[in-house]
Design an enzyme around this catalytic site. Structure first.
Site, PDB file in Angstrom:
ATOM      1  N   ASP B  12       0.868  -1.177   0.000  1.00  0.00           N
ATOM      2  CA  ASP B  12       0.000   0.000   0.000  1.00  0.00           C
ATOM      3  C   ASP B  12       0.902   1.223   0.000  1.00  0.00           C
ATOM      4  O   ASP B  12       1.701   1.405   0.924  1.00  0.00           O
ATOM      5  CB  ASP B  12      -0.881   0.034   1.260  1.00  0.00           C
ATOM      6  CG  ASP B  12      -1.995  -1.002   1.196  1.00  0.00           C
ATOM      7  OD1 ASP B  12      -2.135  -1.655   0.153  1.00  0.00           O
ATOM      8  OD2 ASP B  12      -2.710  -1.163   2.198  1.00  0.00           O
ATOM      9  N   ASP B 131     -14.281  -5.357  -4.132  1.00  0.00           N
ATOM     10  CA  ASP B 131     -14.325  -5.343  -2.666  1.00  0.00           C
ATOM     11  C   ASP B 131     -15.721  -5.796  -2.262  1.00  0.00           C
ATOM     12  O   ASP B 131     -16.702  -5.102  -2.559  1.00  0.00           O
ATOM     13  CB  ASP B 131     -14.074  -3.930  -2.131  1.00  0.00           C
ATOM     14  CG  ASP B 131     -12.639  -3.470  -2.380  1.00  0.00           C
ATOM     15  OD1 ASP B 131     -11.777  -4.336  -2.682  1.00  0.00           O
ATOM     16  OD2 ASP B 131     -12.378  -2.260  -2.288  1.00  0.00           O
TER      17      ASP B 131
END
Lengths: 216, 261
Positions: B12, B131
């Site tokens: 990330d 997601d």
């Protein structure tokens, strides 16, 4: 030996990966171009390819890259390495995009794995064939130097090459079919997998290519 | 089955820095994504995924620069996701050296983007990220009754879109791969949400990457053997030095899973 390499650029996607992997493998100079003079000066020629075959073929022809490739193969006799769609473009015809005539340098067909593709035991095989698969060497060749048989290389493709003449097959992979992982004929070597994305063994293959004089 | 199941560490990245930090022995800069990617490359990771969480427009120029540096030094496939809105964003990342680009919210707003991108750049480089959250409880008398839907904004915004039908639609539009993250499991270390992973793996022809919830090596193995995933993605278990990629591969191989070693 610090040789110069020309990557034939027909405008279909990113060639940085191939260029930086060749530099990493020891190339003295890497040229990315479709200019005949620039390609003419290089010791080695790489014919890459990503994307859909119809668009690749129209750009290859529009920019005269087919002529450049044939010139390197048949007139100046330089070592040539074709990668992925670059290899598929060498065949006679591809099933992709409803059927596309390709360069016909190697006689044979480029075939779709198919929907609901399965192995001999009936297990589901996903398409694209994406990831690290074994490459089974069929012939001795300078490009296999110091690369153990049955090593894994990175593949990503939905179409596979089936040449008419088995004698040009330099390696196979197993993915529901026994597909062509590499082709070799005279000063031409072609791979379905991506040596530029295959870590150390990929670099070794590129280094072997840079050290190759085009003789088998 | 000779094709290896892939292990994919995920970074990330915010404005060119890895946000959750990495705890490797001997690493010079724990926030440098290029250094971390190089380390995973050396460990034998099969791919690297780079998730850009940079909010600002200026910060995204840094991202492009980071991708360029990474692509010059890391010779395994690199996927870049986060904030990809249109064909130009995809082209920018591919030109910077990404091998694949993952599209998430933009595919929900404009599904045609997946078709356009796939036609232009090839299905092999278009990953659709989903997601998902479970929106109904599993009924013991009707185990197939659980419904999973797509969420955006880190799981905060419901879309009402059913996950399996969406995966099929994305595959038909030309996605080359699906990155499936369970927002119920993400960050929990309870393991992948195997029910929806299996359902989507069975529903589509294209490969599935399982993501969200990995806390130990058995979770990685379960993602393949029970979830039917073609690849497993994890962040913290690798970043904080709990396990290395070779340990994960040895563990999976001991359970009969094909891995590249």
């Amino acid at each position: 030996m610090s040789s110069s390499v020309a990557i034939i650029d027909y405008g279909m996607g990113n060639l940085h990966s191939v260029a930086s992997a060749l530099k990493h493998a020891g190339a003295g100079e890497v040229i990315v171009s479709h200019d005949p003079a620039a390609i003419g000066r290089a010791d080695h020629v790489v014919f890459p390819g990503v994307g859909a075959i119809r668009d690749c073929m129209s750009e290859i022809r529009r920019l005269g890259c087919d002529t450049l490739l044939i010139d390197a193969l048949e007139h100046t006799h330089k070592p040539v390495l074709a990668i992925c769609v670059g290899m598929q473009a060498l065949l006679t015809r591809s099933q992709e995009n409803g059927g596309v005539d390709t360069l016909g340098i190697i006689e044979g067909e480029v075939r779709f794995f198919g929907h609901n593709h399965r192995d001999a035991e009936g297990a589901r095989l996903k398409v694209p064939h994406m990831g690290w698969n074994h490459v089974d060497q069929r012939v001795d060749h300078p490009l296999w130097a110091n690369i153990p048989d049955h090593s894994r290389f990175y593949f990503v493709h939905s179409y596979w090459v089936e040449p008419t003449d088995d004698n040009v097959i330099a390696a196979t992979f197993d993915y529901g079919v026994s597909g062509t992982a590499a082709l070799a004929r005279n000063n031409l070597f072609a791979v379905q997998f991506h040596p530029e994305k295959s870590h150390d063994l990929g670099r070794r293959l590129l280094s072997n290519f840079l050290n190759w004089n085009g003789q088998c | 089955m000779p094709l290896a199941k892939r292990i994919i560490p995920c970074l990330d990245v915010d404005c060119g820095r890895v946000v959750k930090g990495v705890n490797f022995v001997g690493i010079r800069d724990a926030g440098d994504p290029v250094e971390i990617a190089r380390r995973y490359n050396e460990q034998g990771a099969d791919e690297i995924t780079f998730l850009d969480i940079t909010a600002s427009h200026e910060g995204r120029d840094t991202t492009v620069h980071t991708v360029e540096q990474m692509a010059r030094e890391v010779f395994i496939p690199l996927t870049v996701g986060g904030g990809i809105r249109n064909v130009d964003d995809i082209r920018t990342m591919l030109n910077a050296g990404a091998d694949k680009v993952s599209i998430n919210t933009a595919a929900i707003h404009n599904p045609e983007l997946v078709a356009q991108a796939s036609a232009r750049f090839g299905a092999q480089c278009i990953v659709v990220a989903m997601d998902v959250k479970r929106v109904s409880h599993v009924d013991d008398t009707e185990p197939t009754s659980a419904r999973y839907e797509l969420f955006t904004h880190g799981g905060r915004h419901a879309t009402g879109i059913e996950a399996i039908a969406w995966a099929k639609k994305m595959a038909e539009l030309g996605a080359g791969e699906i990155l499936l993250t369970s927002m119920d499991r993400d960050g929990t270390k309870d393991g992948f949400e195997l029910v929806i992973t299996r359902a989507i793996a069975d529903a589509v022809d294209i490969p599935i990457i399982a993501s969200g919830g990995v806390g130990n090596l058995q979770h990685l193995a379960d993602g393949v053997t029970q979830g039917g995933a073609d690849a497993v993605l994890a962040a913290s278990i690798f970043h904080f030095g709990e396990y290395t990629v070779p340990q994960a591969k040895a563990y999976m191989a001991a359970q009969g899973i094909e891995v590249r070693r």
